[in-house]
Design a protein around this motif. Structure first.
Motif, PDB file in Angstrom:
ATOM      1  N   LEU A  41       0.822  -1.210   0.000  1.00 19.70           N
ATOM      2  CA  LEU A  41       0.000   0.000   0.000  1.00 19.70           C
ATOM      3  C   LEU A  41       0.857   1.261   0.000  1.00 19.70           C
ATOM      4  O   LEU A  41       0.617   2.186  -0.789  1.00 19.70           O
ATOM      5  CB  LEU A  41      -0.921   0.000   1.219  1.00 19.70           C
ATOM      6  N   TYR A  54       2.630   2.631  -3.674  1.00 19.18           N
ATOM      7  CA  TYR A  54       1.557   3.567  -4.010  1.00 19.18           C
ATOM      8  C   TYR A  54       1.670   4.155  -5.414  1.00 19.18           C
ATOM      9  O   TYR A  54       0.638   4.338  -6.080  1.00 19.18           O
ATOM     10  CB  TYR A  54       1.474   4.694  -2.978  1.00 19.18           C
ATOM     11  N   TRP A  97      -0.190   1.910  -7.729  1.00 20.46           N
ATOM     12  CA  TRP A  97      -1.644   2.003  -7.546  1.00 20.46           C
ATOM     13  C   TRP A  97      -2.178   3.248  -8.251  1.00 20.46           C
ATOM     14  O   TRP A  97      -3.236   3.209  -8.905  1.00 20.46           O
ATOM     15  CB  TRP A  97      -2.001   2.076  -6.064  1.00 20.46           C
ATOM     16  N   TRP A  98      -1.465   4.359  -8.109  1.00 19.37           N
ATOM     17  CA  TRP A  98      -1.889   5.615  -8.728  1.00 19.37           C
ATOM     18  C   TRP A  98      -1.907   5.492 -10.245  1.00 19.37           C
ATOM     19  O   TRP A  98      -2.857   5.913 -10.906  1.00 19.37           O
ATOM     20  CB  TRP A  98      -0.936   6.729  -8.274  1.00 19.37           C
ATOM     21  N   PHE A 110      -6.142   3.215  -9.223  1.00 18.35           N
ATOM     22  CA  PHE A 110      -6.747   2.945  -7.912  1.00 18.35           C
ATOM     23  C   PHE A 110      -6.472   4.093  -6.940  1.00 18.35           C
ATOM     24  O   PHE A 110      -7.356   4.536  -6.227  1.00 18.35           O
ATOM     25  CB  PHE A 110      -6.227   1.624  -7.339  1.00 18.35           C
ATOM     26  N   SER A 154      -6.774   2.275  -3.240  1.00 20.69           N
ATOM     27  CA  SER A 154      -5.915   1.097  -3.087  1.00 20.69           C
ATOM     28  C   SER A 154      -6.077   0.450  -1.722  1.00 20.69           C
ATOM     29  O   SER A 154      -5.908  -0.764  -1.580  1.00 20.69           O
ATOM     30  CB  SER A 154      -4.448   1.474  -3.322  1.00 20.69           C
ATOM     31  N   VAL A 198      -8.505  -2.197  -1.945  1.00 25.28           N
ATOM     32  CA  VAL A 198      -8.013  -3.388  -2.637  1.00 25.28           C
ATOM     33  C   VAL A 198      -7.217  -4.282  -1.692  1.00 25.28           C
ATOM     34  O   VAL A 198      -7.339  -5.510  -1.743  1.00 25.28           O
ATOM     35  CB  VAL A 198      -7.146  -2.982  -3.848  1.00 25.28           C
ATOM     36  N   THR A 207      -7.087   9.833   0.575  1.00 28.98           N
ATOM     37  CA  THR A 207      -5.774   9.438   1.095  1.00 28.98           C
ATOM     38  C   THR A 207      -5.399  10.076   2.429  1.00 28.98           C
ATOM     39  O   THR A 207      -4.718   9.416   3.230  1.00 28.98           O
ATOM     40  CB  THR A 207      -4.673   9.738   0.062  1.00 28.98           C
TER      41      THR A 207
END
Length: 430
Positions: free
Chosen positions: A14, A18, A21-22, A26, A30, A33, A408
């Protein structure tokens, strides 16, 4: 530094992962997920420990469930119809709240052997470096953007929703007319420019702890140029909330540090201030302070939010609502010839106001009590992680007036809360 064991890989994926994910689309989602993997780890080690004060967060979540009863209602001074967009926003936030609850319990139930405290702190430090890189991208290539894989596969009625679009469409910066002309405000790798600012200040705290306080000579040598580099997007962000937050952080450090460390910190602040005053960046700060263009907008939105929340003070309306008009006129709104016209939704100018409209004054009070309680319980923790965690809790209470917690920022607030909880458990064992 000991590395994480297999049970700790979800949080490593995570935080350290990151950027991936970005890029996938997501981003802030994320955590949803990876939450099932975290839940699986928890399920295998029952009974599950919970931190003190966590009942307040459970009540906050329960209140959000109850607020769904009001999704079809409209408070006075708002417009719009109940539809898929409002329901989608509600369900998305519900998934985020549940995922964050799982994440905190997961972090608190991992042992020091599975996930050392310093390892978790340095994961946040890695995300700080990612944030600085994203900020520099927003400054030097502000119009960079691309269609993410998630955006490609979602149907248009979902990806076209403005809230969802911000989450799944990677962009380097927001272009806003803050100084009288289009100015780039860095936001990569997060969902909004304000999220970038708040997140950077929180991650800076943990970066200093992991790389300076607990760092060796090489890490310490890298801290000063990296922080100086971060100053460029910090100024270009034109983010007054971030600037105030950094000032509060500096005051907190001077208040709580010992005499010798305080002298060193003062010397560093004076040197940094002189370097900034002699740089071209100070002109931009002066221009921003002379251009408080958003004050009237925020005043209108906040007053309208409080008024609307007063009509459902106990459970709120489940989701945000659009105001009728703005601070200048009562006829503004989206139309076929002006799709970008309108006004930010009520509750969009800070987490406190968001909770008021979605969960009433009750939800706002529970949120404040949760983080204020964390400050009270851990204030006496004089360890670097303890003092850093309390500082983040204070910044959380400050930012709730000007920044949305979702998506976030709230993840980082609660990772910081989990660090405080883990620290207190380690102290009791010792």
């Amino acid at each position: 530094m000991r590395g994480p064991r297999p049970a700790a890989w979800p949080i490593a994926a995570l935080l350290v992962g990151y950027p991936a994910w970005w890029a996938l689309g997501f981003g802030g989602l994320s955590v949803v997920v990876v939450a099932p993997a975290m839940a699986l780890v928890l399920w295998r080690r029952r009974p599950i420990r919970a931190p003190r004060g966590f009942g307040l967060w459970l009540l906050l979540l329960a209140g959000y469930l109850i607020s769904a009863l009001m999704l079809g209602e409209m408070p006075p001074g708002t417009y719009g119809e109940f539809g898929a967009g409002r329901l989608l926003g509600y369900l998305m936030r519900l998934c985020l709240y549940v995922s964050l609850l799982i994440m905190v319990l997961y972090l608190g139930n991992l042992t020091e052997e599975e996930l050392p405290q310093l390892t978790l702190v340095r994961m946040l430090g890695v995300l700080f470096l990612t944030t600085v890189a994203g900020g520099l991208l927003g400054v030097f290539a502000p119009r960079a953007e691309f269609t993410s894989p998630v955006e490609m596969v979602l149907p248009g009625w979902i990806s076209g929703n403005s809230f969802v679009h911000n989450l799944i469409h990677p962009t380097a910066a927001q272009m806003q007319r803050v100084l009288g002309h289009a100015s780039p405000r860095p936001e990569a790798p997060f969902e909004w420019a304000n999220a970038w600012g708040g997140n950077l200040s929180v991650l800076l705290v943990w970066f200093v702890v992991g790389w300076w306080v607990y760092g060796g000579p090489r890490r310490r040598l890298a801290v000063i140029p990296l922080v100086a580099l971060a100053a460029i997007p910090v100024v270009y962000s034109l983010n007054r909330g971030l600037w105030i937050g950094l000032g509060v952080a500096a005051a907190y450090v001077l208040l709580r540090m010992g005499t010798r460390a305080r002298v060193a910190a003062c010397a560093a602040l004076v040197a940094g201030a002189l370097a900034f005053a002699l740089s071209p960046l100070q002109t931009m700060v002066a221009q921003r302070l002379d251009s408080p263009h958003s004050n009237d907008i925020r005043a209108f939105t906040v007053s309208a939010t409080v008024a609307a929340a007063g009509t459902a003070p106990l459970i709120g309306y489940g989701n945000t609502r659009n105001a009728t008009g703005n601070h200048r006129t009562i006829t503004t709104g989206k139309s076929g010839w002006c799709p970008t016209c309108g006004h930010p939704p009520l509750g969009g100018d800070g987490q406190l106001w968001h909770l008021m409209i979605t969960q009433g004054f009750t939800g706002a009070a529970l949120y404040v009590a949760f983080f204020a309680g964390a400050v009270r319980r851990h204030w006496r923790d004089r360890s670097p992680i303890g003092m850093a965690g309390v500082l983040v809790m204070i910044l959380t209470l400050l930012y709730m007036f000007v920044y949305d917690g979702l998506v976030t920022p709230l993840s980082l607030y609660l990772v910081s809360f989990a660090l405080l909880w883990r620290n207190s458990m380690a102290s009791r064992v010792a």
